[in-house]
Each structure stands twice: as structure tokens, then as C-alpha cells.
Design a protein around this motif. Structure first.
Motif, PDB file in Angstrom:
ATOM      1  N   GLY A   1     -10.133   9.802   4.203  1.00  3.63           N
ATOM      2  CA  GLY A   1     -11.298  10.667   4.250  1.00  3.63           C
ATOM      3  C   GLY A   1     -11.926  10.948   2.905  1.00  3.63           C
ATOM      4  N   SER A   2     -11.415  10.377   1.829  1.00  4.83           N
ATOM      5  CA  SER A   2     -12.000  10.622   0.516  1.00  4.83           C
ATOM      6  C   SER A   2     -12.136   9.309  -0.237  1.00  4.83           C
ATOM      7  N   ALA A   3     -12.978   9.314  -1.260  1.00  4.03           N
ATOM      8  CA  ALA A   3     -13.222   8.110  -2.040  1.00  4.03           C
ATOM      9  C   ALA A   3     -12.001   7.760  -2.876  1.00  4.03           C
TER      10      ALA A   3
ATOM     11  N   LYS B   1      -2.679   5.914  -0.216  1.00  2.00           N
ATOM     12  CA  LYS B   1      -2.327   4.505  -0.150  1.00  2.00           C
ATOM     13  C   LYS B   1      -2.806   3.809  -1.427  1.00  2.00           C
ATOM     14  N   ILE B   2      -2.038   2.832  -1.857  1.00  2.00           N
ATOM     15  CA  ILE B   2      -2.448   2.052  -3.025  1.00  2.00           C
ATOM     16  C   ILE B   2      -3.435   0.977  -2.588  1.00  2.00           C
TER      17      ILE B   2
ATOM     18  N   VAL C   1      -4.187   1.947 -11.563  1.00  2.00           N
ATOM     19  CA  VAL C   1      -3.887   2.026 -10.136  1.00  2.00           C
ATOM     20  C   VAL C   1      -5.071   2.646  -9.410  1.00  2.00           C
ATOM     21  N   GLU C   2      -5.519   1.982  -8.353  1.00  2.00           N
ATOM     22  CA  GLU C   2      -6.576   2.545  -7.510  1.00  2.00           C
ATOM     23  C   GLU C   2      -5.936   3.042  -6.221  1.00  2.00           C
ATOM     24  N   ILE C   3      -6.140   4.315  -5.926  1.00  2.00           N
ATOM     25  CA  ILE C   3      -5.461   4.975  -4.805  1.00  2.00           C
ATOM     26  C   ILE C   3      -6.501   5.630  -3.905  1.00  2.00           C
ATOM     27  N   SER C   4      -6.286   5.530  -2.597  1.00  2.00           N
ATOM     28  CA  SER C   4      -7.208   6.144  -1.647  1.00  2.00           C
ATOM     29  C   SER C   4      -6.488   7.174  -0.795  1.00  2.00           C
TER      30      SER C   4
ATOM     31  N   ALA D   1       0.823  -1.221   0.000  1.00  2.00           N
ATOM     32  CA  ALA D   1       0.000   0.000   0.000  1.00  2.00           C
ATOM     33  C   ALA D   1       0.853   1.266   0.000  1.00  2.00           C
ATOM     34  N   GLU D   2       2.012   1.198   0.673  1.00  2.00           N
ATOM     35  CA  GLU D   2       2.868   2.374   0.759  1.00  2.00           C
ATOM     36  C   GLU D   2       3.695   2.549  -0.512  1.00  2.00           C
ATOM     37  N   PHE D   3       3.932   3.805  -0.877  1.00  2.00           N
ATOM     38  CA  PHE D   3       4.750   4.099  -2.048  1.00  2.00           C
ATOM     39  C   PHE D   3       5.387   5.473  -1.866  1.00  2.00           C
TER      40      PHE D   3
END
Length: 786
Positions: A280-282, A311-312, A274-277, A247-249
Motif C-alpha cells: 500500500g505504499s511506494a 518485501k525486498i 536495498v529497495e523495499i516495498s 523478497a522475504e527477509f
């Protein structure tokens, strides 16, 4: 016919070209007059051909084009003509096929320009029984190619002439197989256009044409089946792969630096999503491309601005993986045969392998007394060989012509690697310095196992070739005991002098079968320093016949000995579950009936060995082992466990919980154990559970497909399924799971399931034979009474 005429405006070349009039027809509507009128528009002696393929690689349509005219022919379903003969109009279909054959495919005086000709001629032959003449494979314009975008541009005349992205989409994209008639027609027209590009004409004239009309029928059958198998195996490759990424990058100039967590799903240079969060946001999706991947690190260039606090969530690679070097060499070998540039089926070892000799030896069992006259002495002081192991080694050492190819059938634990080690030490002791021994297998793990066996008997005069992709940061720990014997692909010397220093006079080379196709193998001079004269193949039941073509194509003339060792009761070639008709050497009757059967296993406890012998090997497999207790196999009743789909795989949370308890206990007792499951998702879950409770988890959990050839003192099996039989219907995979333990095996499953829906499977039969007393209730497991 008028309402099925359309005008095609080409979109591939930058230069303007007049629109091309195409006619759409069914095969039965073809007429001789139509073909003659069409060919009058040809310029010179060429026209272009392209095709579309449906499920299982079956030809669905074929297009022909001159610079100004074209025809799109819709093909019927294969085999439909036989039914049509007895119906009204059936004769038209038969006549149409004859016109297609004579008027287009075998038209004398015309060269047919095709990109991917082997696939076309295979489909014509397999699906419709049609041959073709004067087929020009356009990829042959290049001296060597990987069929990349850049290669395509060269074939079509040069990138400066093209709308390159459009050319790539039409010829190489996943949609290129689609039967959209404009796509197929434009490919046919562009293939024709290549023949009129001035700077390519000399190269085109130098290309040897394919003529399957006069080809030897048996040789053609082997070639086209191999082409179709390769085509269908490629289709099994996923077009979207979820990559296991931390998750970390970090971020550098718009490039994401990511860490990979699993070799099987590592990133490759391709398009990614890539899906990234952000907290507090979508989550947001960012498209991009992997620009670098090495070991467990990769860099992804993305089109959106990404916060370093994010985060990934996931990374997906989009598009099929490019062909491997081995896959390309396989295609090149078949093409060279079809173009008659090589006479592969005249090579003695190839004739014997595929049973194409005009006068075969008798299929009766060999007279061992006579064959022993021409066998060097066995030089293996490390340990005694049993009777069938001795027979196997003597067959391998035999220099008789009839023994040039031999097959060794070795069930689990029967000492296949011992036979290999004894053969190698004996060959090296008896042979001259110009003799090379190559030990190859399908997997790197099998190669590593052979190397460790050689080392264990005191033989260290070998080198192991390993690709950097597999070794660097991923599997370096596997090679600690043989590190001094490993040569990684990025360390290959650029010439024979440098390679000789790395070899240190070793005449035994170990590698995977795919490594034989590595482009640097020949340029280093390695195959001259260690000639490929004797090849011993381990895991031969896992290797599909077509995978041997690069080996036979490059080294067949020099091969003195070709040995296959394996077990067709264990894992089949990749794709067998989907394609059904893939063949290994064990499906060649003339080799199988003369195979040496290793009849004594030393790995499994006696009760397990007897069960496997009775239910898998027809009672032929004997057991020698110190453990006689039926307690060597126990079942844990995870009665509340439920199978649950996870992506394209399956998990069972309750079984993972049970295995966590068992693994913890074995770990505290310092007992060596490994965990096998048939599903990748369950393997991932098990690794996470072990990691969470602080148990060493690396090299502990395995998918059954990666564990053949391995063993451990204690094996824990997670069946996963609780409702549907799934993998349990596959006896070969189940046999691998049940035959890995040296001391004991613990199987976690639902008792009601194994004694109910799965009772007829090999696992169910084992549960039935062991009876009620072999089951440990869930509550006893939790309370420690196990």
C-alpha cells in the motif's frame, strides 16, 4: 604559464602542511630550465609521481611533486608526435617528450615514489615508448597486501596520521582514475610525503627499484602487455551489480537477514542499496553494507528502519569487487620481475613458453620415431585410445627437453578428458613418489568433469580442491559422485601433518588455476607433499596468458612438464569480446604449430559432427557415432518471437514459451536434456518457466559461457535474437552451443531471422544446410505434433 599555476592544500594528512604550488603544462611546454628549477625544491633524493588514465587504461596525465612544488603534465594522444613532426610546432612536442624522459623519468640520482608503479611503467612504455629508472613501488613497503584501505593507511604512514576516508577516496575510489588535476596532484604530493615519514624510511631503502630503461625489450613487452590486460580486465568489472535475493527477509537488531538465489550475483562485503516495498505504499531505498555472506545467506546492515512486513524489491552491490588472490599474485609476480627480485625469464619452462630462448629447437614437426624412444609405457587398460589420442598421451609422457611444454588441440567430443585420464594413470604408474601431478582448469565445472572421468576409469587416488564460496550450499550437488575426494578450502589443515592425513597419499591434485593462488595453499605444506612438477591445463583456450604468471612465479623452477589442452575454436579468455587482443597459449605460434590435433569426435550425431567439421575445423574432424539421421537436429520456428532488452541482457518470451512445451514433453518421456542460451536474462526466464510448471529446473538452464566441457543427450537452444545478430557473430560461442548434444538438438528461433539477417552466421548456415524440412511450425508444436 602564470594563469595555469594553482595552489594545492592537501587534505590527506591530519598534520598541517604548507600549500603546494603546482603548474599545469602540456608535454610540449616542458623545458630543461623548468625541470632543473623544480628539482631544486626536492628534499633528499626523492619526488612523488602519480598519473591519471583514460579509456583502455591509456595514460592521459602525469604529476610530479616535491614537498613544496609540483607540475601537472597533460599528455597528448598516443601516436600524435609522429604526425606532429611534419607540422609547425611539432619539434616542440618531440623535445618536450625528451625532457619528460630525461628530466623526470630517467633523472639520475632521484628515486621516484609511486603507488601502483607497474601500471605507470606499462602505460609509459605502451602509450609513449618511454622508460623510467629508480621507480619505487610504495605498495612494496608491505610484505604482502590486498591493496585494501587498511593496506593503504600503512603505506601512507599509519591511519592515526590520516584523514582515512579522504585518503581512500583519493587513492582507491573509482574516481581515482579520473583526470581531475587536483586529485592527481595530491596523490603525487602524498607519494612524495611518504619518503619523509621517519619510520618508513628504512623500509623504502630496502625496496628494489624498477628500471625499465635497461630491461630486456622482449621481457618488458611481455610484462607491460600483461599489466595492461589486467588493468583493462579490471575495468570491465561492473561498479553496480543487481543481486538475486528472495523478497522475504527477517530482521535482527537493524540487520536484514536475506536469502540469496544465484551464485553468480551473490552478495559480497560491500556497500549495498536495498529497495523495499510496504503493502500500500511506494517503495523506499535504504543504503547499507553487507556485513556477512556465507552460502545462500547474508546479513545487511541498513541505515533506515525497515518493517518486517515489507518485501525486498531489489538489492544492488555498489563498487567494484576487490582484487582476487590470483589477480594480486599476478601483480606481485610482474612486480618481482620488474624489480629484478626474480629472474623469471631465465627459468627453462618460461623461456620455452614465451619463446625467449636464445637457441630455439627447430620448428619442424618432431620425428615421432625418435621422440618415442624416451616415453614411458601407456598404462590405461580401461579403454583403447585412437591414433591421435595415443600420440597426444605419448607427447605428455615424453621426458625429452623439447617436449617439456606441449599443446593438445581437442575439438568438441574428441576425448580431451580421456587423454588426461590416460596420461595421469600412466604417469603415476611410472613415476616415483616425489612426483606430483596437478590438473588445473579455468572453471570448477571443468575440474569436476576431469575428476569424474578419472573415477569412471577406476582411478581414485586424487583430491579435488574446491573453495568454500563455490561449494557451500551452492554446488554441493555437483560433487556427490566424488565427495570422498573433495577437500574444501575451509577444511585445509593448518600444517603438513594434518594435510597429509587429508591427502591419504594422493599424488594427483585437481583445482582451478585461481586456487593455486589461495593463501593457505603454501602454509598447509600441500605443495611440498605433492610437488608441482607436472601441470596439465584443461580449457587452456579460455585462460589468458597473464593468468599463468602466479604458477610460473611460484613453481616454475620445479616444473618438469607443462601441458595445455583446449580448443581455440571454442570459448576465448574472458574479456576477449571487449579487448580483442587477449592471448591464450593457442596464439603462441611456436606452440601452436607443434600441437597434436585430436581428429575424431564421438559426441555429436554424424550429420552435426560433419557440419561442425566442415565449417569450423576445415574438414579435419572425423566422426564416429551411431546416430546418422538428420532428424538429430530440428528447428522450431518461433516466428512471432521478439528480442527484448532486459537490463544489460536480452530475453525472448515466445522462445521461452516454446521451450517450456519441449521441456515438458522430454521430461514426461524421461529423456535427459539441458537448455543453453547466450543471455543470462533468458536463462533466468527459462528457469522460472520450468519451475512454474513443476519441471526440475536446477542444473537445467545454462548460459553458453558456463557450459563448455559439458554435454547432454538432448540439447535445447534458445537463440533469443530476432532483429540483430548479437552473439551469433561470435563463431566460437556458437560452436560451443551447437556441439553439446549426444543424441539430438532442438533450436528455437525465427526462421525468417536465421535465413535472413543471420544467414551468414554459423547458426544461419546450419539452418540453410538442413533446409525447409527441418523446421517445425509453431502451431505443430502447440498441437503436440513434434
Amino acid at each position: 604559464m602564470q594563469d595555469r599555476t594553482f595552489r594545492l592544500k592537501q587534505t590527506i594528512y591530519k598534520a598541517p602542511h604548507p600549500p603546494v604550488d603546482f603548474v599545469q603544462l602540456n608535454e610540449a611546454e616542458l623545458s630543461e630550465d623548468f625541470v632543473d628549477t623544480f628539482l631544486q625544491t626536492a628534499v633528499g633524493d626523492t619526488f612523488g609521481v602519480a598519473a591519471a588514465y583514460g579509456s583502455k587504461g591509456i595514460l592521459t596525465s602525469i604529476a610530479f611533486a616535491t614537498p613544496s612544488r609540483g607540475v601537472f603534465v597533460q599528455m597528448p594522444k598516443p601516436g600524435s608526435n609522429a604526425k606532429a613532426k611534419s607540422k609547425k610546432g611539432g619539434q616542440g612536442k618531440v623535445q618536450g617528450r625528451d625532457i619528460l624522459h630525461r628530466g623526470f623519468l630517467c633523472r639520475p640520482g632521484f628515486r621516484k615514489m609511486v603507488l601502483d608503479a607497474p601500471r605507470l611503467v606499462a602505460a609509459l612504455q605502451l602509450d609513449f615508448g618511454l622508460t623510467a629508472t629508480q621507480i619505487i613501488e610504495l605498495w612494496s613497503i608491505l610484505s604482502s597486501n590486498r591493496q585494501t584501505n587498511n593496506d593503504l593507511y600503512k603505506v601512507l604512514g599509519g591511519e592515526n596520521l590520516l584523514h582515512s576516508e579522504r585518503a581512500s577516496d583519493i587513492f582507491l575510489a573509482e574516481s581515482a582514475d579520473a583526470s581531475h588535476l587536483r586529485n592527481v596532484c595530491e596523490r603525487a604530493w602524498a607519494s612524495c610525503q611518504v619518503s619523509h615519514i621517519k619510520h618508513l624510511q628504512k623500509q623504502l631503502l630496502a625496496i628494489s627499484p624498477i628500471d625499465t630503461h635497461t630491461f630486456n625489450a622482449k621481457h618488458l613487452a611481455i610484462c607491460v602487455k600483461s599489466i595492461r590486460d589486467a588493468d583493462r580486465l579490471r575495468a570491465l568489472k561492473p561498479t553496480k551489480v543487481k543481486n538475486d535475493v528472495s523478497a522475504e527477509f527477517s530482521r535482527t537488531n537493524g540487520v536484514l537477514n536475506v536469502n540469496l538465489t544465484r551464485f553468480k550475483t551473490r552478495l559480497r562485503k560491500s556497500k549495498v542499496l536495498v529497495e523495499i516495498s510496504n503493502k500500500g505504499s511506494a517503495p523506499i531505498s535504504a543504503s547499507g553494507r553487507t556485513v556477512h555472506a556465507e552460502g545462500k545467506s547474508a546479513r545487511i546492515s541498513v541505515h533506515q528502519n525497515v518493517s518486517t512486513n515489507a518485501k525486498i524489491c531489489s538489492v544492488y552491490t555498489i563498487g567494484r569487487e576487490d582484487p582476487t588472490y590470483a589477480e594480486l599474485e599476478r601483480t606481485e609476480a610482474i612486480l618481482a620481475v620488474l624489480q629484478c627480485r626474480i629472474k623469471l625469464f631465465e627459468v627453462p619452462v618460461v623461456r620455452k613458453m614465451f619463446n625467449t630462448e636464445t637457441s630455439r629447437m627447430s620448428c619442424k614437426k618432431k620425428d615421432s620415431a625418435k621422440s618415442n624412444l624416451d616415453v614411458p609405457d601407456i598404462c590405461f587398460p580401461s579403454r583403447p585410445l585412437n591414433g591421435t589420442q595415443t600420440v597426444a598421451v605419448r607427447r605428455i609422457l615424453s621426458t625429452e627437453s623439447n617436449d617439456q611444454i606441449c599443446l593438445i588441440h581437442g575439438p568438441p567430443g574428441t576425448g580431451k578428458t580421456t587423454v588426461i585420464a590416460a596420461s595421469v594413470t600412466s604417469i603415476i604408474a611410472a613415476s616415483k613418489s616425489d612426483h606430483g601431478v596437478w590438473l588445473i582448469a579455468q572453471s570448477n565445472v571443468a575440474v569436476k568433469n576431469i575428476a569424474e572421468k578419472l573415477g569412471s576409469v577406476g582411478f581414485w587416488e586424487f583430491k579435488v580442491l574446491v573453495s568454500k564460496d563455490f561449494h557451500f550450499e551452492w554446488h554441493e550437488h555437483l560433487y556427490e559422485d566424488i565427495e570422498r575426494n573433495v577437500i574444501r578450502s575451509d577444511d585445509f589443515a593448518p600444517n603438513a601433518v594434518g594435510m597429509s592425513r587429508l591427502l591419504l597419499d594422493s599424488r594427483v591434485i585437481l583445482c582451478t588455476i585461481s586456487m593455486l593462488s589461495h593463501p593457505r595453499l603454501g602454509s598447509t605444506g600441500l605443495t611440498r607433499l605433492v610437488p608441482v612438477t607436472t601441470v596439465i591445463v584443461d580449457e587452456a583456450s579460455q585462460i589468458e596468458l597473464g593468468d599463468y604468471l602466479p604458477l610460473l612465479y611460484k613453481f616454475g623452477q620445479n616444473l618438469r612438464k607443462l601441458v595445455f589442452i583446449g580448443d581455440d575454436k571454442q570459448l576465448a579468455p574472458y574479456g576477449q569480446d571487449d579487448l580483442r587482443n587477449l592471448c591464450s597459449v593457442f596464439e603462441l605460434p611456436h606452440l601452436r604449430q607443434e600441437a597434436v590435433f585430436l581428429d575424431t569426435q564421438y559426441r555429436m550425431p554424424v550429420p552435426i559432427g560433419k557440419f561442425i567439421s566442415a565449417h569450423v575445423y576445415g574438414g579435419r574432424l572425423n566422426t564416429e557415432h551411431s546416430v546418422n539421421s538428420r532428424l538429430s537436429c530440428r528447428f522450431v520456428d518461433v516466428k512471432h518471437g521478439k528480442e527484448r532488452r532486459s537490463g544489460n541482457s536480452w530475453v525472448n518470451d515466445a522462445e521461452a514459451h516454446a521451450i517450456e512445451f519441449i521441456a515438458t514433453k522430454l521430461h514426461k518421456q524421461s529423456k535427459a536434456f539441458r537448455i543453453i542460451t547466450p543471455y543470462d536474462a533468458q536463462r533466468n526466464l527459462l528457469e522460472n518457466r520450468l519451475r512454474a510448471v513443476g519441471i526440475p529446473w536446477e542444473n537445467k538452464c545454462f548460459n553458453v559461457d558456463s557450459f563448455q566441457g559439458n554435454e547432454e543427450e538432448y540439447i535445447i537452444v534458445s537463440v533469443v535474437r530476432s532483429e540483430k545478430i548479437g552473439f551469433l557473430s561470435n563463431v566460437r560461442r556458437t560452436n560451443v552451443m551447437l556441439s553439446r548434444c549426444k543424441t539430438g538438438m532442438i533450436i528455437c528461433s525465427s526462421r525468417a531471422f536465421l535465413q535472413g539477417k543471420a544467414s551468414s552466421t554459423l547458426m544461419g548456415k546450419l539452418a540453410t544446410e538442413w533446409g525447409a524440412n527441418s523446421w517445425v511450425p509453431w502451431r505443430d508444436l502447440l498441437s503436440g505434433r513434434f
